[in-house]
Design a protein around this motif. Structure first.
Motif, PDB file in Angstrom:
ATOM      1  N   LEU A  30       0.827  -1.208   0.000  1.00 13.43           N
ATOM      2  CA  LEU A  30       0.000   0.000   0.000  1.00 13.43           C
ATOM      3  C   LEU A  30       0.865   1.262   0.000  1.00 13.43           C
ATOM      4  O   LEU A  30       0.512   2.263  -0.625  1.00 13.43           O
ATOM      5  N   PHE A  31       1.998   1.194   0.693  1.00  9.39           N
ATOM      6  CA  PHE A  31       2.931   2.325   0.723  1.00  9.39           C
ATOM      7  C   PHE A  31       3.430   2.642  -0.685  1.00  9.39           C
ATOM      8  O   PHE A  31       3.473   3.809  -1.100  1.00  9.39           O
ATOM      9  N   VAL A  32       3.799   1.632  -1.437  1.00 11.38           N
ATOM     10  CA  VAL A  32       4.274   1.829  -2.812  1.00 11.38           C
ATOM     11  C   VAL A  32       3.137   2.283  -3.722  1.00 11.38           C
ATOM     12  O   VAL A  32       3.319   3.154  -4.576  1.00 11.38           O
ATOM     13  N   LEU A  33       1.941   1.718  -3.520  1.00 10.74           N
ATOM     14  CA  LEU A  33       0.807   2.075  -4.355  1.00 10.74           C
ATOM     15  C   LEU A  33       0.400   3.538  -4.172  1.00 10.74           C
ATOM     16  O   LEU A  33      -0.099   4.167  -5.116  1.00 10.74           O
ATOM     17  N   LEU A  34       0.588   4.086  -2.970  1.00 10.65           N
ATOM     18  CA  LEU A  34       0.306   5.503  -2.759  1.00 10.65           C
ATOM     19  C   LEU A  34       1.152   6.358  -3.706  1.00 10.65           C
ATOM     20  O   LEU A  34       0.674   7.352  -4.274  1.00 10.65           O
ATOM     21  N   LEU A  35       2.393   5.967  -3.892  1.00 15.61           N
ATOM     22  CA  LEU A  35       3.282   6.705  -4.788  1.00 15.61           C
ATOM     23  C   LEU A  35       2.929   6.448  -6.248  1.00 15.61           C
ATOM     24  O   LEU A  35       2.859   7.377  -7.058  1.00 15.61           O
ATOM     25  N   VAL A  36       2.671   5.195  -6.585  1.00 13.59           N
ATOM     26  CA  VAL A  36       2.411   4.822  -7.978  1.00 13.59           C
ATOM     27  C   VAL A  36       1.078   5.404  -8.456  1.00 13.59           C
ATOM     28  O   VAL A  36       0.996   6.012  -9.537  1.00 13.59           O
ATOM     29  N   VAL A  37       0.039   5.236  -7.645  1.00 17.88           N
ATOM     30  CA  VAL A  37      -1.309   5.631  -8.068  1.00 17.88           C
ATOM     31  C   VAL A  37      -1.542   7.129  -7.907  1.00 17.88           C
ATOM     32  O   VAL A  37      -2.070   7.790  -8.811  1.00 17.88           O
ATOM     33  N   ARG A  38      -1.157   7.682  -6.768  1.00 15.65           N
ATOM     34  CA  ARG A  38      -1.421   9.100  -6.513  1.00 15.65           C
ATOM     35  C   ARG A  38      -0.312  10.004  -7.049  1.00 15.65           C
ATOM     36  O   ARG A  38      -0.584  11.108  -7.535  1.00 15.65           O
ATOM     37  N   GLY A  39       0.930   9.542  -6.967  1.00 15.53           N
ATOM     38  CA  GLY A  39       2.041  10.413  -7.294  1.00 15.53           C
ATOM     39  C   GLY A  39       2.466  10.439  -8.744  1.00 15.53           C
ATOM     40  O   GLY A  39       2.630  11.518  -9.340  1.00 15.53           O
ATOM     41  N   LEU A  40       2.646   9.266  -9.345  1.00 19.35           N
ATOM     42  CA  LEU A  40       3.226   9.204 -10.690  1.00 19.35           C
ATOM     43  C   LEU A  40       2.419   9.942 -11.764  1.00 19.35           C
ATOM     44  O   LEU A  40       3.022  10.502 -12.697  1.00 19.35           O
ATOM     45  N   PRO A  41       1.065   9.959 -11.708  1.00 25.53           N
ATOM     46  CA  PRO A  41       0.341  10.742 -12.719  1.00 25.53           C
ATOM     47  C   PRO A  41       0.740  12.213 -12.751  1.00 25.53           C
ATOM     48  O   PRO A  41       0.585  12.877 -13.781  1.00 25.53           O
ATOM     49  N   THR A  42       1.269  12.712 -11.640  1.00 31.11           N
ATOM     50  CA  THR A  42       1.717  14.101 -11.577  1.00 31.11           C
ATOM     51  C   THR A  42       2.797  14.389 -12.619  1.00 31.11           C
ATOM     52  O   THR A  42       2.836  15.477 -13.213  1.00 31.11           O
ATOM     53  N   LEU A  43       3.671  13.438 -12.839  1.00 39.30           N
ATOM     54  CA  LEU A  43       4.759  13.625 -13.798  1.00 39.30           C
ATOM     55  C   LEU A  43       4.225  13.876 -15.202  1.00 39.30           C
ATOM     56  O   LEU A  43       4.835  14.614 -15.992  1.00 39.30           O
ATOM     57  N   LEU A  44       3.085  13.286 -15.517  1.00 40.29           N
ATOM     58  CA  LEU A  44       2.482  13.445 -16.839  1.00 40.29           C
ATOM     59  C   LEU A  44       1.586  14.677 -16.900  1.00 40.29           C
ATOM     60  O   LEU A  44       1.689  15.492 -17.836  1.00 40.29           O
ATOM     61  N   VAL A  45       0.720  14.838 -15.906  1.00 32.98           N
ATOM     62  CA  VAL A  45      -0.283  15.909 -15.929  1.00 32.98           C
ATOM     63  C   VAL A  45       0.355  17.291 -15.904  1.00 32.98           C
ATOM     64  O   VAL A  45      -0.096  18.218 -16.578  1.00 32.98           O
ATOM     65  N   TYR A  46       1.439  17.452 -15.149  1.00 34.94           N
ATOM     66  CA  TYR A  46       2.059  18.771 -14.967  1.00 34.94           C
ATOM     67  C   TYR A  46       3.273  18.994 -15.887  1.00 34.94           C
ATOM     68  O   TYR A  46       4.056  19.903 -15.656  1.00 34.94           O
ATOM     69  N   ARG A  47       3.411  18.195 -16.938  1.00 37.75           N
ATOM     70  CA  ARG A  47       4.620  18.252 -17.764  1.00 37.75           C
ATOM     71  C   ARG A  47       4.770  19.601 -18.456  1.00 37.75           C
ATOM     72  O   ARG A  47       5.901  20.035 -18.737  1.00 37.75           O
ATOM     73  N   SER A  48       3.670  20.287 -18.758  1.00 39.14           N
ATOM     74  CA  SER A  48       3.764  21.586 -19.431  1.00 39.14           C
ATOM     75  C   SER A  48       3.729  22.755 -18.456  1.00 39.14           C
ATOM     76  O   SER A  48       3.888  23.907 -18.874  1.00 39.14           O
ATOM     77  N   ALA A  49       3.538  22.459 -17.180  1.00 38.15           N
ATOM     78  CA  ALA A  49       3.419  23.532 -16.187  1.00 38.15           C
ATOM     79  C   ALA A  49       4.641  23.660 -15.300  1.00 38.15           C
ATOM     80  O   ALA A  49       4.983  24.759 -14.853  1.00 38.15           O
ATOM     81  N   LEU A  50       5.312  22.534 -15.025  1.00 40.55           N
ATOM     82  CA  LEU A  50       6.429  22.544 -14.088  1.00 40.55           C
ATOM     83  C   LEU A  50       7.624  21.820 -14.697  1.00 40.55           C
ATOM     84  O   LEU A  50       7.445  20.836 -15.434  1.00 40.55           O
ATOM     85  N   PRO A  51       8.839  22.268 -14.389  1.00 35.01           N
ATOM     86  CA  PRO A  51      10.027  21.541 -14.842  1.00 35.01           C
ATOM     87  C   PRO A  51      10.143  20.214 -14.103  1.00 35.01           C
ATOM     88  O   PRO A  51       9.507  19.997 -13.061  1.00 35.01           O
ATOM     89  N   TRP A  52      10.980  19.337 -14.630  1.00 42.36           N
ATOM     90  CA  TRP A  52      11.115  17.982 -14.080  1.00 42.36           C
ATOM     91  C   TRP A  52      11.385  17.941 -12.574  1.00 42.36           C
ATOM     92  O   TRP A  52      10.695  17.208 -11.852  1.00 42.36           O
ATOM     93  N   PRO A  53      12.334  18.708 -12.041  1.00 37.51           N
ATOM     94  CA  PRO A  53      12.589  18.602 -10.590  1.00 37.51           C
ATOM     95  C   PRO A  53      11.379  18.986  -9.750  1.00 37.51           C
ATOM     96  O   PRO A  53      11.114  18.363  -8.712  1.00 37.51           O
TER      97      PRO A  53
END
Length: 397
Positions: A303-326
């Protein structure tokens, strides 16, 4: 003095002692960046029934619920509804919808494999963000500055508010239709409360409230607490989770906070973070089923890993045009942090009989671990970015 009262006072003293010792402990080991909320929860585990048995969580249950209310009131107070008309708010909603879709697919797979039984509570748990828990950490490290702060607040607010709405609809005690009606009623009540101060603006009552805000009458603080408790009562009577009432109270308070708003901020922080909120976190630790976690630690880490995978990783895609990688990476770990709603969802799952005790304990344990690990990584990224920025500024002529 009755035995019940004596047990309650003893438990309250132990909890207050844990809360008082926590900042000292964090200060002594400050270089390890341990969030206070984690120390509070672990302190609750130590003094609770699972270990030293110095305090009884049931005897302070009411105060713990008020602490939960203050936590979400302050989270709602940080939310500016205008943000949803801005890019940060729109991206936050899109990100949450992507997360919710992914959560349904992942939990459906786990349910088919027999790993989980409570489909809805676990799926909702993977879409949450602990904005109320994160706020002290973000403030302490000055991570809400600039435009990035608006993205953090928007993503965190959506990660708390939309799961609360989903809880009201899908897990309300009176069914989905009644839950939806109750949710609308709460919204209407919140709107009426936000408009009420305009009716008395400039009148005698308004002057009394303004003149007494810093006196012994503490008018603005008393009315704030009364509004919070009113909405908690209404939410409970409607069969909704109390966190919804508290969050609505915070949103309303931001709109009508009378008099000296900055002074009220300090007062709410003092009464919330100084007393009630620590009680909630220590009580959560006291109620943690440590034995179930030790017997099946794999569930917790999954569940700890899934919190990152499910909630966190979509951020990398959704915010790609709004925020730099770091910055996207930093935001990924921020939004993956969850805890208070995991506690609420585990309690709901246990009460309805839909969630196994070991899964409920693993869910809360995963939340505790996320608060310990994910914000620390985000802080490290932010610190490195700040150092890089300072180094660049020094090299400029």
């Amino acid at each position: 003095m009755s035995t019940e009262l004596g047990r309650g006072l003893t438990s309250l003293f132990v909890v207050a002692l844990v809360a008082a010792l926590t900042p000292v402990f964090v200060g002594l080991f400050g270089r390890f960046r341990i969030p206070q909320v984690v120390v509070l929860i672990l302190g609750g585990v130590v003094v609770g029934p699972e270990m030293l048995d110095l305090a009884d969580p049931e005897s302070i249950e009411l105060l713990a619920n008020v602490g939960l209310g203050f936590l979400f009131l302050l989270a709602g107070y940080e939310l500016d509804l205008a943000v949803f008309r801005q890019r940060a708010g729109k991206l936050a909603v899109v990100g949450w919808l992507v997360t919710a879709t992914l959560a349904v697919a992942v939990v459906a797979t786990l349910a088919a494999l027999g790993v989980v039984r409570a489909f809805v509570p676990v799926a909702l748990a993977l879409t949450t963000t602990a904005l109320g828990t994160l706020l002290p950490i973000l403030r302490d490290h000055n991570m809400l500055r600039g435009s990035f702060g608006s993205y953090v607040l928007a993503a965190g607010a959506v990660g708390e508010f939309l799961p609360i709405v989903a809880i009201a609809i899908f897990l309300g005690s009176h069914g989905r239709f009644i839950g939806l009606i109750s949710l609308v009623a709460m919204g209407v009540l919140g709107l009426l409360l936000s408009l009420a101060p305009r009716l008395g603006r400039g009148g005698r009552v308004a002057r009394i409230l303004s003149e007494g805000q810093h006196a012994t009458s503490q008018t603005t603080l008393r009315w704030t607490v009364a509004m919070l408790l009113l909405l908690l009562v209404v939410a409970d009577n409607f069969g909704l989770d109390v966190v919804l009432g508290a969050f609505v109270a915070g949103v309303v308070l931001r709109r009508w906070a009378p008099g000296d708003g900055e002074a009220l901020d300090h007062k709410l922080d003092a009464i919330g973070y100084g007393f009630f909120i620590p009680i909630f976190f220590v009580s959560s630790g006291m109620s943690l089923d440590l034995q179930s976690i030790l017997e099946a630690p794999a569930r917790l880490f999954l569940l700890f890993v899934l919190l990152l995978v499910v909630r966190g990783l979509p951020t990398l895609l959704v915010y790609r045009s709004a925020l730099p990688w770091p910055r996207r990476l930093e935001l990924t770990f921020v939004v993956s942090t969850a805890l208070p709603l995991l506690v609420a969802l585990s309690e709901i799952g246990l009460e309805t009989g839909h969630m196994l005790p070991e899964n409920a304990a693993a869910l809360v344990g995963a939340g505790v671990l996320s608060v310990l690990v994910y914000p620390a990584i985000a802080v490290a990224i932010d610190t490195r970015l700040a150092r890089t920025r300072d180094a660049v500024d020094e090299t400029r002529p």
